[in-house]
Design a protein around this motif. Structure first.
Motif, PDB file in Angstrom:
ATOM      1  N   LEU A 262       0.828  -1.203   0.000  1.00  0.00           N
ATOM      2  CA  LEU A 262       0.000   0.000   0.000  1.00  0.00           C
ATOM      3  C   LEU A 262       0.870   1.263   0.000  1.00  0.00           C
ATOM      4  N   VAL A 263       0.365   2.301  -0.619  1.00  0.00           N
ATOM      5  CA  VAL A 263       1.014   3.612  -0.571  1.00  0.00           C
ATOM      6  C   VAL A 263       1.205   4.022   0.893  1.00  0.00           C
ATOM      7  N   GLY A 264       2.367   4.591   1.206  1.00  0.00           N
ATOM      8  CA  GLY A 264       2.692   4.892   2.597  1.00  0.00           C
ATOM      9  C   GLY A 264       1.664   5.761   3.297  1.00  0.00           C
ATOM     10  N   VAL A 265       1.199   6.834   2.638  1.00  0.00           N
ATOM     11  CA  VAL A 265       0.240   7.715   3.302  1.00  0.00           C
ATOM     12  C   VAL A 265      -1.131   7.056   3.462  1.00  0.00           C
ATOM     13  N   VAL A 266      -1.455   6.132   2.578  1.00  0.00           N
ATOM     14  CA  VAL A 266      -2.717   5.401   2.719  1.00  0.00           C
ATOM     15  C   VAL A 266      -2.615   4.408   3.867  1.00  0.00           C
ATOM     16  N   GLN A 267      -1.499   3.712   3.938  1.00  0.00           N
ATOM     17  CA  GLN A 267      -1.267   2.807   5.071  1.00  0.00           C
ATOM     18  C   GLN A 267      -1.313   3.578   6.389  1.00  0.00           C
ATOM     19  N   GLU A 268      -0.712   4.752   6.405  1.00  0.00           N
ATOM     20  CA  GLU A 268      -0.695   5.594   7.592  1.00  0.00           C
ATOM     21  C   GLU A 268      -2.119   5.973   8.005  1.00  0.00           C
ATOM     22  N   ALA A 269      -2.923   6.397   7.050  1.00  0.00           N
ATOM     23  CA  ALA A 269      -4.280   6.856   7.362  1.00  0.00           C
ATOM     24  C   ALA A 269      -5.170   5.708   7.819  1.00  0.00           C
ATOM     25  N   ARG A 270      -5.055   4.545   7.143  1.00  0.00           N
ATOM     26  CA  ARG A 270      -5.922   3.420   7.529  1.00  0.00           C
ATOM     27  C   ARG A 270      -5.549   2.887   8.910  1.00  0.00           C
ATOM     28  N   LEU A 271      -4.249   2.877   9.233  1.00  0.00           N
ATOM     29  CA  LEU A 271      -3.829   2.412  10.556  1.00  0.00           C
ATOM     30  C   LEU A 271      -4.251   3.398  11.636  1.00  0.00           C
ATOM     31  N   PHE A 272      -4.099   4.687  11.349  1.00  0.00           N
ATOM     32  CA  PHE A 272      -4.509   5.692  12.329  1.00  0.00           C
ATOM     33  C   PHE A 272      -6.008   5.593  12.582  1.00  0.00           C
ATOM     34  N   HIS A 273      -6.785   5.450  11.528  1.00  0.00           N
ATOM     35  CA  HIS A 273      -8.227   5.253  11.684  1.00  0.00           C
ATOM     36  C   HIS A 273      -8.514   4.031  12.542  1.00  0.00           C
ATOM     37  N   ALA A 274      -7.817   2.927  12.259  1.00  0.00           N
ATOM     38  CA  ALA A 274      -8.047   1.691  13.008  1.00  0.00           C
ATOM     39  C   ALA A 274      -7.737   1.875  14.496  1.00  0.00           C
ATOM     40  N   TYR A 275      -6.620   2.535  14.790  1.00  0.00           N
ATOM     41  CA  TYR A 275      -6.226   2.707  16.186  1.00  0.00           C
ATOM     42  C   TYR A 275      -7.133   3.711  16.913  1.00  0.00           C
ATOM     43  N   VAL A 276      -7.533   4.779  16.233  1.00  0.00           N
ATOM     44  CA  VAL A 276      -8.420   5.751  16.870  1.00  0.00           C
ATOM     45  C   VAL A 276      -9.789   5.137  17.138  1.00  0.00           C
ATOM     46  N   ARG A 277     -10.316   4.384  16.173  1.00  0.00           N
ATOM     47  CA  ARG A 277     -11.702   3.931  16.248  1.00  0.00           C
ATOM     48  C   ARG A 277     -11.826   2.456  16.644  1.00  0.00           C
ATOM     49  N   TYR A 278     -10.711   1.795  16.960  1.00  0.00           N
ATOM     50  CA  TYR A 278     -10.744   0.367  17.278  1.00  0.00           C
ATOM     51  C   TYR A 278     -11.455  -0.418  16.169  1.00  0.00           C
TER      52      TYR A 278
END
Length: 353
Positions: A194-210
């Protein structure tokens, strides 16, 4: 509903950086603070569930260094798409229940890759071209006999019969003809990630929202294209046997959401086929369900291969333009990432007002 700010760690310039890779541990730490600061609730508490379905946001498609860069007619299409997409995610983090990413996952020799084929003299076949049944019938192109050794027990006649059947099925349906691409998104390659910034955003979303941050792999069937995440292009063998199946479980999962937002690459191929398949399933069940679908038209581009002289070897932009029109006529919402979701049409927009 408020629009969240962009987090401090996000740098828009990273959308153009092939080598950029986020640190998951740092994102998890930042997410805990962000959750408290903005009062964001776990996704499981959502009473209106919205899925962001990201199609093939992978390096080989999204950077000029990639093996099949989707630059669109502008030349910087996928790079700018990635930037707009992740900023949309950050601004609407608490409205997105889940993010699912599809990933092209290919093997070195597949029916849609040029190295699978040889010409009448046994020489290589160039990519970026259609391959027609008529060429197979007269022996101008054929599968490499060496592939038959491991693919079908050395039965070259079986393999030739199957690829003829494959091309005939594609030409009969009329959606695509067999198009030969350069190898891309090979399993284990950097271009498949995955593109780095997309990976970053999806992981941040996952961690913020469980949230689960699901990945849906597609495309590792040697004898069929898999533009759509929901189904390979051809499902049968020439003798009537089953080659593959539609992804019924994914249909159920996606259509369980109250709204489905779709973005990714390429608008002319994998996005188009995925939305077409999803819309066909919607029409089979209840045409009113089309109103649940939203397409982020400014977060996707079409395949347009420059010829070096100001034109294009191939330009599939009209495929996407026709698809957008057909989707809108069927009731799908075409939206822009910079439009506040409260202004979106349908239930998703009404929910935010």
């Amino acid at each position: 509903m408020k629009t969240l700010p962009l987090p401090d760690f996000y740098a828009p310039s990273n959308a153009a950086q092939w080598s950029y890779a986020p640190c998951a541990a740092q994102l998890a730490s930042a997410a805990a603070l962000w959750r408290r600061l903005h009062g964001v609730q776990p996704s499981a508490s959502d009473t209106f569930r919205a899925l962001l379905l990201l199609i093939d946001e992978q390096k080989d498609f999204c950077f000029p260094q990639g093996n099949l860069y989707v630059g669109g007619r502008s030349g910087d299409g996928a790079v700018q798409d990635s930037r707009r997409l992740v900023e949309f995610i950050y601004h609407h983090l608490e409205l997105l229940t889940e993010i699912t990413c599809t990933m092209d996952s290919h093997l070195p020799f597949q029916v849609f890759f040029a190295p699978f084929w040889i010409d009448a003299e046994g020489g290589p076949v160039a990519p970026y071209r259609e391959l027609l049944l008529e060429e197979l019938e007269r022996g101008a192109i054929r599968p490499s006999p060496a592939i038959a050794g491991w693919l079908c027990g050395g039965d070259e006649a079986w393999l030739l019969s199957q690829v003829k059947h494959y091309c005939a099925e594609l030409e009969r349906v009329g959606k695509y003809r067999l198009y030969l691409w350069p190898p891309h998104c090979l399993l284990g390659s950097e271009g498949q990630t995955l593109v780095g910034v997309v990976q970053e955003a999806r992981l941040f979303h996952a961690y913020v929202r469980y949230a689960p941050a699901r990945i849906e792999s597609k495309g590792n069937l040697a004898l069929s294209e898999n533009y759509s995440v929901f189904s390979p292009e051809v499902l049968t063998v020439f003798d009537g046997a089953e080659l593959a199946q539609r992804n019924h479980a994914l249909f159920e999962q996606v259509l369980s959401f109250d709204a489905v937002i779709i973005a990714g690459q390429a608008a002319s191929h994998c996005v188009k086929s995925s939305v077409d398949d999803l819309l066909s399933e919607v029409m089979r069940r209840d045409p009113a369900l089309a109103a649940r679908l939203y397409v982020l038209t400014d977060c996707m581009s079409s395949v347009a291969i420059p010829d070096g002289g100001g034109g294009f070897v191939a330009d599939f932009t009209p495929h996407a333009e026709r698809a957008f029109q057909q989707w809108a006529e069927a009731g799908v919402h075409l939206v822009s990432s910079d439009l506040p979701m409260a202004q979106w049409p349908g239930a998703l927009g009404a929910r935010q007002r």
